[in-house]
Motif scaffolding. Structure first.
Motif, PDB file in Angstrom:
ATOM      1  N   HIS A 218      96.027 -77.508 -47.900  1.00 25.95           N
ATOM      2  CA  HIS A 218      97.366 -77.313 -47.352  1.00 25.95           C
ATOM      3  C   HIS A 218      97.499 -78.041 -46.010  1.00 25.95           C
ATOM      4  O   HIS A 218      98.461 -78.792 -45.791  1.00 25.95           O
ATOM      5  CB  HIS A 218      97.637 -75.812 -47.189  1.00 25.95           C
ATOM      6  CG  HIS A 218      99.024 -75.498 -46.759  1.00 25.95           C
ATOM      7  ND1 HIS A 218      99.489 -74.197 -46.605  1.00 25.95           N
ATOM      8  CD2 HIS A 218     100.080 -76.289 -46.424  1.00 25.95           C
ATOM      9  CE1 HIS A 218     100.751 -74.223 -46.219  1.00 25.95           C
ATOM     10  NE2 HIS A 218     101.132 -75.475 -46.095  1.00 25.95           N
ATOM     11  N   GLY A 219      96.520 -77.854 -45.130  1.00 23.15           N
ATOM     12  CA  GLY A 219      96.572 -78.489 -43.819  1.00 23.15           C
ATOM     13  C   GLY A 219      96.557 -80.005 -43.901  1.00 23.15           C
ATOM     14  O   GLY A 219      97.348 -80.697 -43.240  1.00 23.15           O
TER      15      GLY A 219
ATOM     16  N   GLU B 261      99.840 -81.390 -45.169  1.00 21.02           N
ATOM     17  CA  GLU B 261     100.882 -81.454 -44.136  1.00 21.02           C
ATOM     18  C   GLU B 261     100.736 -82.742 -43.328  1.00 21.02           C
ATOM     19  O   GLU B 261     101.730 -83.420 -43.011  1.00 21.02           O
ATOM     20  CB  GLU B 261     100.772 -80.241 -43.199  1.00 21.02           C
ATOM     21  CG  GLU B 261     101.062 -78.900 -43.849  1.00 21.02           C
ATOM     22  CD  GLU B 261     102.543 -78.598 -43.951  1.00 21.02           C
ATOM     23  OE1 GLU B 261     103.363 -79.425 -43.494  1.00 21.02           O
ATOM     24  OE2 GLU B 261     102.889 -77.534 -44.496  1.00 21.02           O
ATOM     25  N   ILE B 262      99.511 -83.102 -42.998  1.00 19.77           N
ATOM     26  CA  ILE B 262      99.267 -84.313 -42.208  1.00 19.77           C
ATOM     27  C   ILE B 262      99.555 -85.567 -43.031  1.00 19.77           C
ATOM     28  O   ILE B 262     100.246 -86.490 -42.569  1.00 19.77           O
ATOM     29  CB  ILE B 262      97.819 -84.318 -41.687  1.00 19.77           C
ATOM     30  CG1 ILE B 262      97.645 -83.216 -40.633  1.00 19.77           C
ATOM     31  CG2 ILE B 262      97.443 -85.686 -41.104  1.00 19.77           C
ATOM     32  CD1 ILE B 262      96.221 -82.995 -40.187  1.00 19.77           C
ATOM     33  N   MET B 263      99.054 -85.602 -44.269  1.00 17.87           N
ATOM     34  CA  MET B 263      99.296 -86.766 -45.127  1.00 17.87           C
ATOM     35  C   MET B 263     100.771 -86.860 -45.506  1.00 17.87           C
ATOM     36  O   MET B 263     101.297 -87.951 -45.716  1.00 17.87           O
ATOM     37  CB  MET B 263      98.418 -86.688 -46.378  1.00 17.87           C
ATOM     38  CG  MET B 263      96.930 -86.714 -46.095  1.00 17.87           C
ATOM     39  SD  MET B 263      96.373 -88.192 -45.211  1.00 17.87           S
ATOM     40  CE  MET B 263      96.560 -89.448 -46.476  1.00 17.87           C
ATOM     41  N   GLY B 264     101.443 -85.716 -45.583  1.00 18.78           N
ATOM     42  CA  GLY B 264     102.856 -85.705 -45.931  1.00 18.78           C
ATOM     43  C   GLY B 264     103.745 -86.290 -44.863  1.00 18.78           C
ATOM     44  O   GLY B 264     104.890 -86.676 -45.136  1.00 18.78           O
TER      45      GLY B 264
ATOM     46  N   LYS C   9      86.312 -86.117 -51.097  1.00 18.03           N
ATOM     47  CA  LYS C   9      85.940 -84.782 -51.555  1.00 18.03           C
ATOM     48  C   LYS C   9      87.099 -83.788 -51.468  1.00 18.03           C
ATOM     49  O   LYS C   9      87.144 -82.821 -52.216  1.00 18.03           O
ATOM     50  CB  LYS C   9      84.757 -84.256 -50.728  1.00 18.03           C
ATOM     51  CG  LYS C   9      83.445 -84.971 -50.966  1.00 18.03           C
ATOM     52  CD  LYS C   9      82.339 -84.344 -50.131  1.00 18.03           C
ATOM     53  CE  LYS C   9      81.014 -85.046 -50.343  1.00 18.03           C
ATOM     54  NZ  LYS C   9      79.938 -84.450 -49.484  1.00 18.03           N
ATOM     55  N   LEU C  10      88.010 -84.019 -50.550  1.00 14.75           N
ATOM     56  CA  LEU C  10      89.131 -83.115 -50.329  1.00 14.75           C
ATOM     57  C   LEU C  10      90.420 -83.788 -50.784  1.00 14.75           C
ATOM     58  O   LEU C  10      90.764 -84.873 -50.339  1.00 14.75           O
ATOM     59  CB  LEU C  10      89.227 -82.748 -48.843  1.00 14.75           C
ATOM     60  CG  LEU C  10      90.402 -81.870 -48.416  1.00 14.75           C
ATOM     61  CD1 LEU C  10      90.396 -80.540 -49.173  1.00 14.75           C
ATOM     62  CD2 LEU C  10      90.356 -81.604 -46.911  1.00 14.75           C
ATOM     63  N   LYS C  11      91.124 -83.132 -51.698  1.00  9.24           N
ATOM     64  CA  LYS C  11      92.354 -83.686 -52.248  1.00  9.24           C
ATOM     65  C   LYS C  11      93.556 -83.330 -51.380  1.00  9.24           C
ATOM     66  O   LYS C  11      93.519 -82.347 -50.640  1.00  9.24           O
ATOM     67  CB  LYS C  11      92.571 -83.164 -53.673  1.00  9.24           C
ATOM     68  CG  LYS C  11      91.499 -83.591 -54.671  1.00  9.24           C
ATOM     69  CD  LYS C  11      91.746 -82.972 -56.033  1.00  9.24           C
ATOM     70  CE  LYS C  11      90.793 -83.533 -57.089  1.00  9.24           C
ATOM     71  NZ  LYS C  11      89.399 -83.256 -56.802  1.00  9.24           N
ATOM     72  N   PHE C  12      94.612 -84.132 -51.498  1.00  8.13           N
ATOM     73  CA  PHE C  12      95.882 -83.760 -50.883  1.00  8.13           C
ATOM     74  C   PHE C  12      96.975 -83.803 -51.945  1.00  8.13           C
ATOM     75  O   PHE C  12      96.780 -84.332 -53.035  1.00  8.13           O
ATOM     76  CB  PHE C  12      96.215 -84.615 -49.660  1.00  8.13           C
ATOM     77  CG  PHE C  12      96.365 -86.099 -49.899  1.00  8.13           C
ATOM     78  CD1 PHE C  12      97.633 -86.678 -50.024  1.00  8.13           C
ATOM     79  CD2 PHE C  12      95.252 -86.926 -49.950  1.00  8.13           C
ATOM     80  CE1 PHE C  12      97.776 -88.038 -50.208  1.00  8.13           C
ATOM     81  CE2 PHE C  12      95.390 -88.303 -50.133  1.00  8.13           C
ATOM     82  CZ  PHE C  12      96.652 -88.863 -50.262  1.00  8.13           C
ATOM     83  N   HIS C  13      98.116 -83.232 -51.642  1.00  2.25           N
ATOM     84  CA  HIS C  13      99.132 -82.931 -52.636  1.00  2.25           C
ATOM     85  C   HIS C  13      99.626 -84.179 -53.358  1.00  2.25           C
ATOM     86  O   HIS C  13      99.809 -85.237 -52.757  1.00  2.25           O
ATOM     87  CB  HIS C  13     100.306 -82.225 -51.970  1.00  2.25           C
ATOM     88  CG  HIS C  13     100.846 -81.111 -52.811  1.00  2.25           C
ATOM     89  ND1 HIS C  13     101.436 -81.335 -54.036  1.00  2.25           N
ATOM     90  CD2 HIS C  13     100.867 -79.773 -52.630  1.00  2.25           C
ATOM     91  CE1 HIS C  13     101.817 -80.185 -54.556  1.00  2.25           C
ATOM     92  NE2 HIS C  13     101.472 -79.219 -53.723  1.00  2.25           N
TER      93      HIS C  13
END
Length: 325
Positions: free
Chosen positions: A53-54, A57-60, A120-124
């Motif tokens: 989620h965090g 927000e940054i990538m968004g 390793k960590l996905k974003f939306h």
């Protein structure tokens, strides 16, 4: 990053007793705090959810940032700039919450960011997509943030106190973001034929991503799904499909009232079952996108990597200095 801990055989019986007490606290509506004992399954579910989620927000903020210099008026520039600043603030707030959860494992925000950059960590899924026109900025604000509000308000009473309190602030600000997007949409919908065509074209391109926003309806992996785990621990209330139906209930009538259409000839409301029937998006494409193989995945990650490296000196200047003996 997300699989930590695990009790030894000697500790298993004690942990079982702790787990029973823990579940009674949750069922009684108590909030779990960062320093409280919690099962590894609960902690790992929170780490994965809040980190994603965090970071999202940054990538968004990146696709909207592209439109700050290209917005059609000073008022629109100021509006989208303020929105970008809010999203970055949300990301920092959430990463601070996630950091408390990973501290027992000797981890911090640096590790979260590295997990993003090494895949390793996905974003939306929606933030892997291009924003080709000004109408895209409106779609992101109105429908993407609208979907986010539905998803996040579903967790406003989450059992983990720090996340629940962060969501209270974030959801309040997201309402303004959705209104910002709606303002853009209304201006385009009431504008020239060229503006309406641009809006319809943007909606057509974004529709599949919007359906994918809430994730697949059921588990696609072995074992307990993320939905089941987060529901069991009262982190969330509704399933992915229930959230998607809430989104369709709220926004399809508004879309149709503007004379717009969605690229799905099968979509209709089933009166008997009280639900929208629609064409399923390509979930294989969804997996491809969130695995950093979307249209703008590499570009957005590269921008994040450059910004992270360029600002390394700030983190070093603010870090506690080693004591020199």
């Amino acid at each position: 990053m997300y699989i930590y801990g695990g009790a030894s055989a000697a500790d298993h019986e004690k942990d079982t007793e702790k787990h029973t007490v823990f579940m009674k606290r949750i069922e009684a509506g108590e909030k779990i705090e960062a320093d409280d004992w919690m099962p590894d399954e609960y902690r790992n579910a929170l780490i994965k959810l809040i980190s994603m989620h965090g970071i999202s927000e940054i990538m968004g903020a990146l696709p909207e940032k592209e439109w700050v210099p290209k917005a059609p008026s000073l008022k629109r520039k100021l509006g989208i700039m303020a929105k970008v600043q809010d999203e970055m603030g949300h990301g920092q707030l959430l990463l601070r919450v996630a950091e408390d959860l990973i501290k027992p494992y000797g981890k911090n925000r640096e590790n979260i960011m590295q997990d993003l950059l090494n895949g390793k960590l996905k974003f939306h899924n929606v933030f892997h997509m291009p924003t080709k026109t000004w109408a895209d900025a409106g779609i992101v604000g109105w429908l993407v943030d609208g979907a986010a509000i539905i998803s996040q308000t579903n967790m406003l009473d989450a059992s983990y106190g720090p996340y629940q309190r962060a969501l209270q602030r974030i959801c309040q600000e997201e309402v303004f973001h959705a209104q910002h997007g709606e303002s853009i949409i209304m201006a385009l919908a009431e504008g020239s034929n060229k503006q309406r065509d641009m809006l319809q074209e943007a909606l057509d391109r974004w529709w599949s991503s919007l359906l994918m926003f809430f994730g697949p309806a059921s588990a696609t992996t072995t074992g307990s799904s993320k939905q089941e785990i987060t529901t069991k621990y009262r982190i969330r209330k509704s399933s992915n499909e229930e959230l998607r139906q809430a989104f369709l209930d709220k926004y399809l009538p508004r879309i149709f009232s503007l004379g717009l259409t969605v690229p799905d000839e099968t979509i209709h409301y089933d009166e008997a079952n009280k639900r929208w029937e629609y064409k399923q998006p390509d979930w294989n494409e969804f997996k491809k996108i969130i695995s950093n193989n979307g249209p703008c995945s590499k570009q957005r990650l590269r921008l994040r990597d450059i910004a992270y490296e360029n600002n390394r000196w700030v983190r070093q200047a603010l870090a506690p200095q080693a004591v020199v003996s």
